[in-house]
Design a protein around this motif. Structure first.
Motif, PDB file in Angstrom:
ATOM      1  N   PHE A  22      10.019   4.226   8.056  1.00  0.00           N
ATOM      2  CA  PHE A  22      10.661   3.078   8.286  1.00  0.00           C
ATOM      3  C   PHE A  22       9.676   2.150   9.520  1.00  0.00           C
ATOM      4  O   PHE A  22       9.710   0.804   9.158  1.00  0.00           O
ATOM      5  CB  PHE A  22      11.246   2.669   9.686  1.00  0.00           C
TER       6      PHE A  22
ATOM      7  N   SER B 160      12.637  -2.710   5.799  1.00  0.00           N
ATOM      8  CA  SER B 160      12.990  -1.309   6.167  1.00  0.00           C
ATOM      9  C   SER B 160      13.973  -0.105   6.212  1.00  0.00           C
ATOM     10  O   SER B 160      12.946   1.333   6.106  1.00  0.00           O
ATOM     11  CB  SER B 160      11.797  -1.312   7.873  1.00  0.00           C
TER      12      SER B 160
ATOM     13  N   PRO C 120      12.644  -8.190   7.406  1.00  0.00           N
ATOM     14  CA  PRO C 120      11.682  -7.037   7.692  1.00  0.00           C
ATOM     15  C   PRO C 120      12.483  -5.913   8.640  1.00  0.00           C
ATOM     16  O   PRO C 120      12.608  -4.913   7.576  1.00  0.00           O
ATOM     17  CB  PRO C 120      10.405  -7.300   8.457  1.00  0.00           C
ATOM     18  N   TYR C 121      13.307  -5.440   9.526  1.00  0.00           N
ATOM     19  CA  TYR C 121      14.157  -4.982   9.898  1.00  0.00           C
ATOM     20  C   TYR C 121      15.304  -4.428   8.733  1.00  0.00           C
ATOM     21  O   TYR C 121      14.877  -2.793   8.754  1.00  0.00           O
ATOM     22  CB  TYR C 121      15.196  -4.810  11.083  1.00  0.00           C
TER      23      TYR C 121
ATOM     24  N   GLN D 155      12.706  -8.376   1.434  1.00  0.00           N
ATOM     25  CA  GLN D 155      12.206  -9.148   3.163  1.00  0.00           C
ATOM     26  C   GLN D 155      13.079 -10.550   3.065  1.00  0.00           C
ATOM     27  O   GLN D 155      13.533 -11.611   4.578  1.00  0.00           O
ATOM     28  CB  GLN D 155      10.771  -8.643   3.775  1.00  0.00           C
TER      29      GLN D 155
ATOM     30  N   ARG E 293       9.133  -6.400   0.470  1.00  0.00           N
ATOM     31  CA  ARG E 293       8.128  -7.745   0.926  1.00  0.00           C
ATOM     32  C   ARG E 293       8.352  -8.759   0.168  1.00  0.00           C
ATOM     33  O   ARG E 293       8.652  -9.844   1.345  1.00  0.00           O
ATOM     34  CB  ARG E 293       6.357  -7.423   1.298  1.00  0.00           C
TER      35      ARG E 293
ATOM     36  N   SER F 127       7.133   0.292   7.654  1.00  0.00           N
ATOM     37  CA  SER F 127       7.650  -0.854   6.029  1.00  0.00           C
ATOM     38  C   SER F 127       7.905  -1.785   7.114  1.00  0.00           C
ATOM     39  O   SER F 127       7.356  -2.246   6.841  1.00  0.00           O
ATOM     40  CB  SER F 127       8.735  -0.081   5.297  1.00  0.00           C
ATOM     41  N   TYR F 128       8.301  -1.334   8.095  1.00  0.00           N
ATOM     42  CA  TYR F 128       8.024  -3.149   9.624  1.00  0.00           C
ATOM     43  C   TYR F 128       6.814  -3.326   9.426  1.00  0.00           C
ATOM     44  O   TYR F 128       6.578  -4.518   9.413  1.00  0.00           O
ATOM     45  CB  TYR F 128       8.820  -2.395  10.853  1.00  0.00           C
TER      46      TYR F 128
END
Length: 196
Positions: free
Chosen positions: A157, A136, A132-133, A127, A123, A160-161
Motif C-alpha cells: 500500500f 493504493s 492515490p489513496y 488514479q 497510476r 503504491s501511494y
C-alpha cells in the motif's frame, strides 16, 4: 450437441508449487496483458489518449524521483527482511518461483513489462478517477499473495501511494514506471543471486 452446464463447473485452489514454470510464466504474462488492455480501455472511457501517457518528459526530474523512490523501497525492504520474522513477510513462494532460476535478461524483461502494464492501469487510469489513496487500496488488494500478513500488505500500500505521489509530483507516468521497474528488477536479482 451437448449442452454446457455452469453448475457442473468446479474451481480448484492451486498452490504455486503445483504449477510448472511454463504455466507460471503464461499466467504472469497473461495477467499483465489483461492489465494493460483494461488500462487502455479505462483511459478511453475517460476520453484520454493512452499514448499521451508515454510522451517523453522534459528534464531529468522524473528519473531522480523514480530512482530515489526505488532506493528508499529497497532499503526499507532490506530492513524488513533483516528485522521482521520470515513468516511475516511470506508471499507463498511466488517471487521465489518467478525469479530464482530466471536468467538476468528475463528478470529485466519481466520487470519492464510488469512496471509498464501495472502503472498504465493503476497510476495512468485508476488514479486519475479515484486518487492515490483508493488506487493504493485496490493495488494492495490485487497483490493477494501478501494479504495473509499485514506487514507486506502495508508495504505494498505504501509503495503504491508513493508511486502515485511521484506521478502527481512529476506529471509523467515515467517516474512511477522507472521506480516500479527498478524495485522489481533489483528485488528479482537479489532473489536470483541470494545464497541459501
Amino acid at each position: 450437441m451437448k449442452k454446457f452446464d455452469l453448475r457442473k463447473l468446479k474451481l480448484k485452489t492451486v498452490s504455486v508449487d503445483q504449477i510448472d514454470d511454463r504455466m507460471l510464466l503464461i499466467n504472469l504474462y497473461a495477467t499483465q496483458a489483461i492489465t494493460l488492455v483494461i488500462g487502455f480501455i479505462w483511459l478511453l472511457f475517460q476520453h484520454r489518449n493512452p499514448f499521451l501517457l508515454f510522451a517523453a518528459p522534459e528534464g531529468l526530474n522524473y528519473l531522480y524521483f523514480g530512482a530515489g523512490l526505488a532506493a528508499l523501497v529497497i532499503a526499507i525492504d532490506y530492513l524488513s527482511a533483516r528485522f521482521v520474522p520470515e513468516e511475516a513477510n511470506d508471499d507463498g513462494g511466488v517471487n521465489e518461483r518467478i525469479f530464482k532460476e530466471r536468467p538476468i535478461w528475463h528478470i529485466v524483461v519481466l520487470s519492464l513489462i510488469v512496471s509498464i502494464c501495472e502503472e498504465t492501469l493503476f497510476r495512468g487510469a485508476i488514479q486519475h478517477g479515484i486518487g492515490p489513496y483508493w488506487t493504493s487500496i485496490i493495488f494492495a488488494t490485487i497483490h493477494v499473495r501478501y494479504l495473509k500478513h499485514w506487514i507486506p500488505t502495508g508495504l505494498v500500500f505504501a509503495i503504491s501511494y508513493a508511486l502515485g505521489w511521484i506521478y502527481i509530483k512529476t506529471g509523467t507516468l515515467w517516474a512511477p514506471i522507472i521506480a516500479h521497474f527498478l524495485i522489481d528488477m533489483i528485488m528479482g536479482l537479489v532473489i536470483r543471486f541470494r545464497r541459501e
